[in-house]
Scaffold this active site. Sequence first.
Site, short mmCIF file in Angstrom:
data_model
loop_
_atom_site.label_atom_id
_atom_site.label_comp_id
_atom_site.label_asym_id
_atom_site.label_seq_id
_atom_site.Cartn_x
_atom_site.Cartn_y
_atom_site.Cartn_z
N CYS A 2 -5.60 -5.46 -0.02
CA CYS A 2 -4.56 -5.80 -0.98
C CYS A 2 -5.24 -6.34 -2.22
CB CYS A 2 -3.59 -6.83 -0.41
SG CYS A 2 -2.25 -7.25 -1.56
N GLU A 104 -1.12 0.06 -3.94
CA GLU A 104 -2.34 0.64 -3.38
C GLU A 104 -2.58 1.99 -4.05
OE1 GLU A 104 -5.44 0.41 -2.33
OE2 GLU A 104 -4.55 -1.03 -0.92
#
Length: 222
Positions: A2, A104
């Site tokens: 992340c 992402e």
Amino acid sequence: MCGRFALKATTKDIEKLKPGIIVNSDVLASDNISPMQNISIITNDNSDLLLESANWGFIPKWAKDKSIGSKMFNARAETIDEKPSFRSSFQNRRCLIPASHFYEWQKTDRIKQKIPFKIDVINQSFFFFAGIWDEWKDENSNIIKSATIITTEPNSLMSTIHHRMPVILNINHVDLWLNVTSNSTILKKFLESYSSESMSLTELPPDYFKNKYKANESQELF
């Protein structure tokens, strides 16, 4: 992994979800939160829930300078109770990191650049990443609070774009995660991938983040 996320909640939203929380710092909302920025965290101090701010990028007590945080914005769930940098905080200094969604990037053969995706939890305006925190003192005795987001193996949805994902806590596990007396063996079981059925992926245009930020392709997981 992340490396970017967003938070659109307000301080009042947090107070509504966690009544009685002590606000030491108002929610730091942003659509573009990156490592080494200040983020909002929720900690437990002597049974008091505190809404605070912390540097996103873990700075261990033994660090010579705070720049190490730029490499420690994630911590692997599989080894968090073993790594010297994280072990003590996992046992004693856990936190919640509120988020509304995260981003992402996926490598693709279609075009040379990576494709960004926005990942949401369905029917939740915000949720909590599992995190840990610590305090570090600089040469002038200034104390800096820092935190990291715990990552785990991806669920079937996330595995289509990346080999890691942040740990999103089940709402039923939040209080136990913050409880300083919780057993570490039980806590490790919370560090699993979130249900694919409860998440959604939205593909964004390749240039969506142009002039905002560039995805850092060299960031490592710890």
